[in-house]
Motif scaffolding. Structure first.
Motif, PDB file in Angstrom:
ATOM      1  N   GLY A  14       0.814  -1.215   0.000  1.00  6.95           N
ATOM      2  CA  GLY A  14       0.000   0.000   0.000  1.00  6.95           C
ATOM      3  C   GLY A  14       0.842   1.256   0.000  1.00  6.95           C
ATOM      4  O   GLY A  14       0.549   2.218  -0.721  1.00  6.95           O
ATOM      5  N   GLY A  15       1.900   1.258   0.776  1.00  3.59           N
ATOM      6  CA  GLY A  15       2.766   2.434   0.841  1.00  3.59           C
ATOM      7  C   GLY A  15       3.483   2.713  -0.452  1.00  3.59           C
ATOM      8  O   GLY A  15       3.628   3.869  -0.865  1.00  3.59           O
ATOM      9  N   GLN A  18       1.051   4.290  -2.804  1.00  2.47           N
ATOM     10  CA  GLN A  18       0.800   5.679  -2.407  1.00  2.47           C
ATOM     11  C   GLN A  18       1.926   6.595  -2.848  1.00  2.47           C
ATOM     12  O   GLN A  18       1.684   7.688  -3.381  1.00  2.47           O
ATOM     13  CB  GLN A  18       0.646   5.746  -0.889  1.00  2.47           C
ATOM     14  CG  GLN A  18       0.366   7.131  -0.347  1.00  2.47           C
ATOM     15  CD  GLN A  18       0.363   7.140   1.171  1.00  2.47           C
ATOM     16  OE1 GLN A  18       1.264   6.594   1.802  1.00  2.47           O
ATOM     17  NE2 GLN A  18      -0.662   7.729   1.756  1.00  2.47           N
ATOM     18  N   ASN A  80       4.975   2.189   6.319  1.00  2.00           N
ATOM     19  CA  ASN A  80       3.618   1.673   6.209  1.00  2.00           C
ATOM     20  C   ASN A  80       3.448   0.338   6.910  1.00  2.00           C
ATOM     21  O   ASN A  80       2.358   0.021   7.380  1.00  2.00           O
ATOM     22  CB  ASN A  80       3.214   1.580   4.740  1.00  2.00           C
ATOM     23  CG  ASN A  80       2.860   2.936   4.182  1.00  2.00           C
ATOM     24  OD1 ASN A  80       1.758   3.416   4.333  1.00  2.00           O
ATOM     25  ND2 ASN A  80       3.834   3.578   3.557  1.00  2.00           N
ATOM     26  N   ASN A 282      -3.974   8.107  -1.511  1.00  2.00           N
ATOM     27  CA  ASN A 282      -4.522   7.303  -0.425  1.00  2.00           C
ATOM     28  C   ASN A 282      -5.553   6.294  -0.919  1.00  2.00           C
ATOM     29  O   ASN A 282      -5.705   5.227  -0.318  1.00  2.00           O
ATOM     30  CB  ASN A 282      -5.112   8.208   0.653  1.00  2.00           C
ATOM     31  CG  ASN A 282      -4.036   8.844   1.504  1.00  2.00           C
ATOM     32  OD1 ASN A 282      -3.461   8.221   2.369  1.00  2.00           O
ATOM     33  ND2 ASN A 282      -3.738  10.108   1.219  1.00  2.00           N
ATOM     34  N   CYS A 285      -3.345   3.552  -1.893  1.00  2.00           N
ATOM     35  CA  CYS A 285      -2.762   2.918  -0.711  1.00  2.00           C
ATOM     36  C   CYS A 285      -3.759   1.970  -0.040  1.00  2.00           C
ATOM     37  O   CYS A 285      -3.453   0.794   0.212  1.00  2.00           O
ATOM     38  CB  CYS A 285      -2.305   3.989   0.279  1.00  2.00           C
ATOM     39  SG  CYS A 285      -1.632   3.323   1.831  1.00  2.00           S
TER      40      CYS A 285
END
Length: 297
Positions: A14-15, A18, A80, A282, A285
């Protein structure tokens, strides 16, 4: 795979998503935040976000929009992973019974706890990133006091460790970082849970589609910046402030000086790029996190 390992893996994916989506917006935000106040009768270096994009590309090429990405890219896994794994552990602590969905208020508490933990990773990373993003702006101002030309993230770290107080220098701006991350993550995770429950029509959000997760994640990211943006401006100006001849003695002093010299508007420099970044970054993310975690079983 255990819950912590799932959160670590999904948080890392996810990070990365992002960062790739949002870094150019973040570069423009920092440039606008850190540009010196123009002298009377002079125009600011950048008239706005679009002008900052044009000047950056003209002077540094398209790669200039990704300046300073090395530091957060190198630590995005840790950042993250900590954010989502600490939040996961907080969920286990506040959950009344195993498997019971958390309330919005409980997610707010979990987000705040995760914000405390990630602040200690975010502060040195942000300091390095902001120095690299802002140096082209500050170097053109004789009043900025920036005489060091950094070659990259490791060069910034070496300079700070050698000339700005050692390890302590890397944590310059920790107070405003905490003041950003704690309420910001509380708002973000609370908003994310609230929207998911609204979309699902109840506390069970396990069957939400990707479209709902994208909308919830994007709006949750926007809530982060809406709740803490002036704090981020204070953090940025402190972290790029000259070590030997500082303009600001601390967070409150920076806040007062910005307010006195530029008014409330000065506390929202770069707000447009920050909001333009927050929604897609986001959304990416949270979607990547949810899909990755679900795929791990």
């Amino acid at each position: 795979m255990g819950g912590v390992a799932k959160d670590l893996t999904a948080g890392t994916v996810g990070g990365a998503s992002q960062l790739i989506c949002g870094h150019p917006f973040d570069t423009i935000k920092v440039k606008l935040q850190s540009q010196p106040v123009p002298l009377p009768g002079q125009s600011p270096k950048f008239s706005g976000a679009i002008d900052a994009v044009k000047q950056t590309i003209a002077a540094e090429g398209a790669g200039g929009l990704y300046k300073g990405m090395g530091a957060p890219l190198a630590t995005v896994a840790a950042f993250n992973a900590v954010l989502f794994s600490v939040r996961g552990q907080m969920e286990a602590l506040v959950r009344s019974q195993p498997g019971v969905p958390l309330s919005v208020n409980q997610q707010v508490v979990c987000g705040a706890g995760a914000g405390v933990a990630v602040s200690f990773l975010a502060c040195p990373t942000e300091l390095i990133k902001c120095r690299l993003q802002a140096q082209s702006v500050l170097a053109q101002s004789s009043s900025a006091g920036l005489t060091v030309k950094y070659g990259g993230p490791m060069d910034v770290a070496r300079h700070v460790l050698k000339s700005e107080g050692g390890v302590r220098g890397l944590f310059k701006g920790l107070v405003p970082t905490l003041a950003r991350e704690v309420p910001g993550n509380a708002a973000m995770f609370g908003t994310y849970e609230l929207l998911k429950q609204r979309f699902a029509g109840g506390p069970d959000t396990s069957n939400l589609g990707r479209g709902s997760l994208i909308v919830a994640g994007g709006l949750a990211g926007a809530s982060f910046w809406l709740s803490v943006y002036p704090t981020d401006v204070v953090k940025s100006v402190i972290q790029v402030d000259d070590y030997k001849n500082p303009k600001y003695s601390g967070s409150l002093n920076a806040f007062r000086k910005l307010l006195a010299s530029e008014g409330v508007k000065g506390l929202y420099k770069g707000f447009g790029p920050a909001m333009a970044r927050s929604v897609p970054a986001n959304a990416a993310c949270f979607l990547a996190y949810e899909v990755t975690r679900s795929s791990l079983g």
